[in-house]
Design a protein around this motif. Sequence first.
Motif, PDB file in Angstrom:
ATOM      1  N   TYR A  78     -16.643 -55.023   2.468  1.00  0.00           N
ATOM      2  CA  TYR A  78     -16.590 -54.857   3.922  1.00  0.00           C
ATOM      3  C   TYR A  78     -17.971 -54.511   4.496  1.00  0.00           C
ATOM      4  CZ  TYR A  78     -11.494 -55.001   3.867  1.00  0.00           C
ATOM      5  OH  TYR A  78     -10.202 -55.405   3.735  1.00  0.00           O
ATOM      6  N   THR A  79     -18.731 -53.734   3.754  1.00  0.00           N
ATOM      7  CA  THR A  79     -20.089 -53.415   4.222  1.00  0.00           C
ATOM      8  C   THR A  79     -20.942 -54.667   4.331  1.00  0.00           C
ATOM      9  OG1 THR A  79     -19.932 -51.226   3.208  1.00  0.00           O
ATOM     10  CG2 THR A  79     -22.137 -52.026   3.775  1.00  0.00           C
ATOM     11  N   GLY A  80     -20.862 -55.497   3.348  1.00  0.00           N
ATOM     12  CA  GLY A  80     -21.614 -56.742   3.409  1.00  0.00           C
ATOM     13  C   GLY A  80     -21.161 -57.653   4.531  1.00  0.00           C
ATOM     14  N   ALA A  81     -19.876 -57.542   4.917  1.00  0.00           N
ATOM     15  CA  ALA A  81     -19.376 -58.393   5.988  1.00  0.00           C
ATOM     16  C   ALA A  81     -19.805 -57.898   7.359  1.00  0.00           C
ATOM     17  CB  ALA A  81     -17.844 -58.471   5.913  1.00  0.00           C
ATOM     18  N   TYR A  82     -19.807 -56.551   7.547  1.00  0.00           N
ATOM     19  CA  TYR A  82     -20.122 -55.996   8.870  1.00  0.00           C
ATOM     20  C   TYR A  82     -21.574 -55.550   9.015  1.00  0.00           C
ATOM     21  CZ  TYR A  82     -15.108 -55.913   9.784  1.00  0.00           C
ATOM     22  OH  TYR A  82     -13.810 -56.277   9.989  1.00  0.00           O
ATOM     23  N   LEU A  83     -22.340 -55.604   7.953  1.00  0.00           N
ATOM     24  CA  LEU A  83     -23.742 -55.189   8.041  1.00  0.00           C
ATOM     25  C   LEU A  83     -24.547 -56.052   9.007  1.00  0.00           C
ATOM     26  CD1 LEU A  83     -25.725 -53.122   6.940  1.00  0.00           C
ATOM     27  CD2 LEU A  83     -26.305 -54.723   5.111  1.00  0.00           C
ATOM     28  N   PRO A  84     -24.397 -57.353   9.056  1.00  0.00           N
ATOM     29  CA  PRO A  84     -25.137 -58.129  10.071  1.00  0.00           C
ATOM     30  C   PRO A  84     -24.782 -57.750  11.504  1.00  0.00           C
ATOM     31  CG  PRO A  84     -24.329 -59.559   8.323  1.00  0.00           C
ATOM     32  CD  PRO A  84     -23.685 -58.230   8.117  1.00  0.00           C
ATOM     33  N   LEU A  85     -23.492 -57.448  11.758  1.00  0.00           N
ATOM     34  CA  LEU A  85     -23.118 -57.032  13.109  1.00  0.00           C
ATOM     35  C   LEU A  85     -23.755 -55.699  13.468  1.00  0.00           C
ATOM     36  CD1 LEU A  85     -19.327 -57.988  13.075  1.00  0.00           C
ATOM     37  CD2 LEU A  85     -21.226 -59.251  14.079  1.00  0.00           C
ATOM     38  N   PHE A  86     -23.772 -54.776  12.515  1.00  0.00           N
ATOM     39  CA  PHE A  86     -24.404 -53.476  12.771  1.00  0.00           C
ATOM     40  C   PHE A  86     -25.898 -53.635  13.013  1.00  0.00           C
ATOM     41  CE2 PHE A  86     -26.468 -49.608  11.174  1.00  0.00           C
ATOM     42  CZ  PHE A  86     -25.899 -48.670  12.026  1.00  0.00           C
ATOM     43  N   GLY A  87     -26.554 -54.503  12.240  1.00  0.00           N
ATOM     44  CA  GLY A  87     -27.981 -54.742  12.453  1.00  0.00           C
ATOM     45  C   GLY A  87     -28.259 -55.370  13.811  1.00  0.00           C
TER      46      GLY A  87
END
Length: 294
Positions: A78-87
């Motif tokens: 899940y971190t890898g999936a939402y990390l671009p959105l957070f960035g």
Amino acid sequence: MSPQTRRGRSVPPRHSSKSPSHGSVEAGQKPVAAPEATVANEGKSEAKNVQAHPPTGLRHRGPARARRFTWLRNVYRYTGAYLPLFGAFVGLFAVFWVYRSFVNPPPPEPQQLWTTIESKYSAKIDAARLEINNPKSDFATRIQGFKDYRDDLKAWMSELSPITDWTVGAVSTASADYVTAGQDIGYLVTYGNQEANLLDQASTAKSEADLANYTTQLAAANSLFEGQLAAVRFDMGLTAVDQPTLALPPTPNPSESPGASGSPGASSVPGASPTVAPSASPVSPSASPTAASS
């Protein structure tokens, strides 16, 4: 007969490519015994390996460890999936902060703007007044104080004059009267420029007697400016600040002149003769009844 005679022509033995362990294939026999023996041997070797390594409890550690760290893999997924959105969110926030802080910052509140400008020049004006008011200052030091006071006062008024609307950036809940403050600041700029012009004239004095000629005008201009400054601070909701009074030489008496006697008592008396004052005082009472009777 010998076997060779019975069979006929003797045939030399054939060299087979198979391993010697399989043996030579005799006539009339099927060549399938060797693979079966190999399978049997493999079965025996597997049985030996199984017996050589008996089952232990360590065999179940692999699946248990996989189940134990399943949640960690899910977190990574899940971190890898939402990390671009957070960035992307962090990048947009940084761009917005730079734009509002440096490119197009919001206007400051009127009270903050006034305080910033006043604090820039009030300290300099107080320092110039100390040069003028210090009794130990000589004439040259006092003249330099007048010049410094003039320059700082002009710079202060020059920074205030372009600001025509003091309601920009005002908070709706502010208790200050910024409309009245804007009007009072307009009068303050006028009074400040008038005092600066008088200070410019006073800085050209060549002696204390020459400087004393500007005492009356400077005192009146300074009093008017300080009163208007107190009004502006009241409109802004700020506390009043006591400004030091500008020390000026005493106003010279125009009647002071070296008389015939040259005594100090005669110089302090007005130039009119002593008989004029008694004659002048009864005139008004006598004139008033005559006018009333008529």
